[in-house]
Design a protein around this motif. Structure first.
Motif, PDB file in Angstrom:
ATOM      1  N   MET A 229       0.856  -1.177   0.000  1.00 24.00           N
ATOM      2  CA  MET A 229       0.000   0.000   0.000  1.00 24.00           C
ATOM      3  C   MET A 229       0.898   1.234   0.000  1.00 24.00           C
ATOM      4  N   SER A 230       0.627   2.193  -0.905  1.00 24.16           N
ATOM      5  CA  SER A 230       1.434   3.402  -0.953  1.00 24.16           C
ATOM      6  C   SER A 230       0.564   4.626  -0.679  1.00 24.16           C
ATOM      7  N   THR A 231       1.214   5.654  -0.169  1.00 24.01           N
ATOM      8  CA  THR A 231       0.485   6.875   0.147  1.00 24.01           C
ATOM      9  C   THR A 231       0.021   7.561  -1.136  1.00 24.01           C
ATOM     10  N   VAL A 232      -1.017   8.380  -0.991  1.00 16.60           N
ATOM     11  CA  VAL A 232      -1.587   9.131  -2.102  1.00 16.60           C
ATOM     12  C   VAL A 232      -1.374  10.613  -1.809  1.00 16.60           C
ATOM     13  N   HIS A 233      -0.721  11.296  -2.735  1.00 21.08           N
ATOM     14  CA  HIS A 233      -0.435  12.728  -2.603  1.00 21.08           C
ATOM     15  C   HIS A 233      -1.323  13.487  -3.576  1.00 21.08           C
ATOM     16  N   VAL A 234      -2.020  14.502  -3.062  1.00 20.63           N
ATOM     17  CA  VAL A 234      -2.929  15.288  -3.887  1.00 20.63           C
ATOM     18  C   VAL A 234      -2.643  16.768  -3.682  1.00 20.63           C
ATOM     19  N   PHE A 235      -2.508  17.490  -4.785  1.00 18.53           N
ATOM     20  CA  PHE A 235      -2.522  18.951  -4.770  1.00 18.53           C
ATOM     21  C   PHE A 235      -3.777  19.358  -5.519  1.00 18.53           C
ATOM     22  N   ALA A 236      -4.632  20.115  -4.872  1.00 21.65           N
ATOM     23  CA  ALA A 236      -5.856  20.579  -5.518  1.00 21.65           C
ATOM     24  C   ALA A 236      -5.801  22.096  -5.627  1.00 21.65           C
ATOM     25  N   GLU A 237      -5.842  22.585  -6.865  1.00 19.35           N
ATOM     26  CA  GLU A 237      -5.908  24.028  -7.100  1.00 19.35           C
ATOM     27  C   GLU A 237      -7.378  24.413  -7.206  1.00 19.35           C
ATOM     28  N   ILE A 238      -7.757  25.432  -6.438  1.00 11.83           N
ATOM     29  CA  ILE A 238      -9.149  25.857  -6.372  1.00 11.83           C
ATOM     30  C   ILE A 238      -9.195  27.359  -6.623  1.00 11.83           C
ATOM     31  N   LYS A 239      -9.949  27.764  -7.620  1.00  9.20           N
ATOM     32  CA  LYS A 239     -10.051  29.183  -7.964  1.00  9.20           C
ATOM     33  C   LYS A 239     -11.444  29.683  -7.617  1.00  9.20           C
ATOM     34  N   ALA A 240     -11.472  30.735  -6.832  1.00  6.34           N
ATOM     35  CA  ALA A 240     -12.742  31.341  -6.431  1.00  6.34           C
ATOM     36  C   ALA A 240     -13.312  32.183  -7.559  1.00  6.34           C
ATOM     37  N   ASN A 241     -14.622  32.225  -7.654  1.00  2.05           N
ATOM     38  CA  ASN A 241     -15.255  33.200  -8.522  1.00  2.05           C
ATOM     39  C   ASN A 241     -15.032  34.590  -7.937  1.00  2.05           C
ATOM     40  N   ARG A 242     -14.874  35.563  -8.804  1.00  4.97           N
ATOM     41  CA  ARG A 242     -14.593  36.943  -8.368  1.00  4.97           C
ATOM     42  C   ARG A 242     -15.616  37.400  -7.323  1.00  4.97           C
ATOM     43  N   GLY A 243     -15.089  37.925  -6.233  1.00  8.17           N
ATOM     44  CA  GLY A 243     -15.942  38.434  -5.161  1.00  8.17           C
ATOM     45  C   GLY A 243     -16.266  37.429  -4.075  1.00  8.17           C
ATOM     46  N   TYR A 244     -15.887  36.147  -4.280  1.00  8.11           N
ATOM     47  CA  TYR A 244     -16.210  35.098  -3.304  1.00  8.11           C
ATOM     48  C   TYR A 244     -14.970  34.512  -2.633  1.00  8.11           C
ATOM     49  N   GLU A 245     -13.857  35.225  -2.723  1.00  7.37           N
ATOM     50  CA  GLU A 245     -12.608  34.720  -2.158  1.00  7.37           C
ATOM     51  C   GLU A 245     -12.720  34.453  -0.656  1.00  7.37           C
ATOM     52  N   ASN A 246     -13.309  35.380   0.082  1.00  9.71           N
ATOM     53  CA  ASN A 246     -13.390  35.222   1.544  1.00  9.71           C
ATOM     54  C   ASN A 246     -14.345  34.100   1.945  1.00  9.71           C
ATOM     55  N   GLU A 247     -15.454  33.961   1.230  1.00  9.41           N
ATOM     56  CA  GLU A 247     -16.395  32.889   1.523  1.00  9.41           C
ATOM     57  C   GLU A 247     -15.755  31.522   1.259  1.00  9.41           C
TER      58      GLU A 247
ATOM     59  N   LEU B 267      -4.882  23.057  -1.863  1.00 15.93           N
ATOM     60  CA  LEU B 267      -4.944  22.062  -0.791  1.00 15.93           C
ATOM     61  C   LEU B 267      -3.851  21.042  -1.068  1.00 15.93           C
ATOM     62  N   GLN B 268      -3.006  20.804  -0.069  1.00 16.82           N
ATOM     63  CA  GLN B 268      -1.973  19.777  -0.157  1.00 16.82           C
ATOM     64  C   GLN B 268      -2.373  18.665   0.799  1.00 16.82           C
ATOM     65  N   GLU B 269      -2.594  17.486   0.226  1.00 16.55           N
ATOM     66  CA  GLU B 269      -3.102  16.366   1.006  1.00 16.55           C
ATOM     67  C   GLU B 269      -2.207  15.147   0.832  1.00 16.55           C
ATOM     68  N   VAL B 270      -2.050  14.400   1.923  1.00 17.49           N
ATOM     69  CA  VAL B 270      -1.391  13.098   1.860  1.00 17.49           C
ATOM     70  C   VAL B 270      -2.268  12.125   2.627  1.00 17.49           C
ATOM     71  N   TRP B 271      -2.607  11.022   1.934  1.00 15.01           N
ATOM     72  CA  TRP B 271      -3.475   9.991   2.495  1.00 15.01           C
ATOM     73  C   TRP B 271      -2.719   8.669   2.509  1.00 15.01           C
ATOM     74  N   ILE B 272      -3.003   7.852   3.495  1.00 13.45           N
ATOM     75  CA  ILE B 272      -2.302   6.580   3.658  1.00 13.45           C
ATOM     76  C   ILE B 272      -2.609   5.604   2.514  1.00 13.45           C
ATOM     77  N   SER B 273      -3.777   5.797   1.860  1.00 15.27           N
ATOM     78  CA  SER B 273      -4.175   4.891   0.772  1.00 15.27           C
ATOM     79  C   SER B 273      -5.261   5.562  -0.077  1.00 15.27           C
ATOM     80  N   GLN B 274      -5.490   5.001  -1.222  1.00 18.41           N
ATOM     81  CA  GLN B 274      -6.574   5.490  -2.076  1.00 18.41           C
ATOM     82  C   GLN B 274      -7.914   5.310  -1.380  1.00 18.41           C
ATOM     83  N   ARG B 275      -8.052   4.231  -0.641  1.00 18.23           N
ATOM     84  CA  ARG B 275      -9.301   4.002   0.103  1.00 18.23           C
ATOM     85  C   ARG B 275      -9.557   5.120   1.108  1.00 18.23           C
ATOM     86  N   SER B 276      -8.508   5.571   1.799  1.00 14.33           N
ATOM     87  CA  SER B 276      -8.665   6.676   2.761  1.00 14.33           C
ATOM     88  C   SER B 276      -9.105   7.954   2.058  1.00 14.33           C
ATOM     89  N   LEU B 277      -8.509   8.224   0.911  1.00 14.77           N
ATOM     90  CA  LEU B 277      -8.911   9.401   0.133  1.00 14.77           C
ATOM     91  C   LEU B 277     -10.360   9.266  -0.328  1.00 14.77           C
TER      92      LEU B 277
END
Length: 98
Positions: free
Chosen positions: A1-19, A54-64
């Motif tokens: 079993m190998s760890t799963v590394h995820v980087f998720a880029e998330i872009k807010a719609n203009r005006g909703y950055e704080n929300e 978001l930078q995520e590391v999970w112990i397995s794909q199942r955990s993710l």
């Protein structure tokens, strides 16, 4: 079993950055407490104010997979979709090389 590394880029719609930032911050602790979560960190781009990472590391794909089905993650998805806070989410699953 190998760890799963995820980087998720998330872009807010203009005006909703704080929300969006608030909604993402609300994901941190419940996600970190999940079984199989090794790392769950949130960043805001210094050069592009409406982009979050978001930078995520999970112990397995199942955990993710379990994380993505969790109540707090599903609630986050529902909120951002209903309120149209997000322009896009681009998750990248990466192989750790060293």
């Amino acid at each position: 079993m190998s760890t799963v590394h995820v980087f998720a880029e998330i872009k807010a719609n203009r005006g909703y950055e704080n929300e969006l930032e608030s909604a993402l911050c609300n994901l941190l602790e419940p996600s970190r407490e999940e079984l199989g979560c090794c790392q769950f960190e949130l960043y805001r781009d210094k050069g592009v104010d409406d982009v979050f990472i978001l930078q995520e590391v999970w112990i397995s794909q199942r955990s993710l997979d379990m994380h993505m089905e969790s109540d707090h993650f599903q609630s986050f998805l529902n909120s951002v979709q209903e309120n149209q806070w997000i322009e896009y989410i681009t998750p990248r699953t990466l192989n750790f090389l060293g």
